[in-house]
Design an enzyme around this catalytic site. Structure first.
Site: not given
Length: 221
Positions: A121, A139
């Protein structure tokens, strides 16, 4: 509404609400963005934006960062949480950037993900926001919303990212990932969610999610 129409509805609504997209983490170049994103894990952007100026005043590039000890870094970034792991990561990745990449942040996921404390991420956020390369970092907000909107089964973030990349046009990924985060915070939070204000979920939301919401609301009243 077909799935494609739902996708288009999401894009149009988000572009209408967020024609100008604010950048959540303050930074001035790829390195300071990388450090800020790393620090934001299990913390808030507000908290990170309060602490990064203190760190970057002492070191805003890998060469100055490695002059600090891990303990010095940890003392500065302690308020963002997980400081023992993050301080080691910041010091370690700064040294690797110097040794392997001439002090520059690499522009690809593979090299970024090899850096300590940098997961998929974080790497995706950096290539998307620092270099404009299409990526779709997922997220908790995006994971939650993709499930609520019935665009992903929500089993895990890997699946959610795969679904997002399959459904949304590649040229929209970088904007959409930020627009969905802002929308999640403002209109579709995990707690204190008001469906009436959440136009997207109200229009295309997963039936079970909406029914659960209405049932809980009825119980409260």
């Amino acid at each position: 509404m077909t799935k494609q129409e739902k996708v288009q509805f999401v894009i149009d609504t988000l572009e209408n609400i967020y024609p100008e997209i604010p950048i959540p983490l303050d930074h001035k170049d790829p390195y300071t963005l990388l450090i800020a994103v790393l620090m934001s894990a299990q913390s808030t952007d507000v908290r990170v934006n309060q602490i990064t100026p203190l760190l970057f005043e002492k070191a805003d590039n890998p060469y100055d960062m490695v002059k600090l000890t891990v303990e010095e870094i940890r003392d500065i970034i302690r308020p963002v949480g997980l400081s023992p792991m993050k301080s080691k990561g910041i010091h370690g990745l700064s040294q690797i950037l110097i040794d392997k990449h001439n002090g520059k942040v690499p522009q690809n996921l593979e090299d970024l993900e090899e850096l300590p404390a940098v997961g998929h991420k974080t790497a995706s956020v950096v290539i998307s926001q620092a270099f404009g390369i299409p990526a779709f970092p997922v997220d908790t907000h995006i994971h939650r919303l993709m499930y609520r909107w019935n665009l992903s089964n929500g089993k895990n973030v890997v699946q959610t990212e795969r679904d997002a990349k399959r459904l949304f046009p590649k040229e929209k990924w970088n904007d959409l990932h930020l627009q969905i985060i802002w929308y999640g915070r403002e209109y579709c939070p995990a707690r204190g969610w008001d469906l009436e204000k959440d136009i997207i979920t109200k229009t295309i939301g997963r039936k079970t999610v909406i029914n659960e919401y209405l049932k809980a609301k009825k119980t409260r009243s």
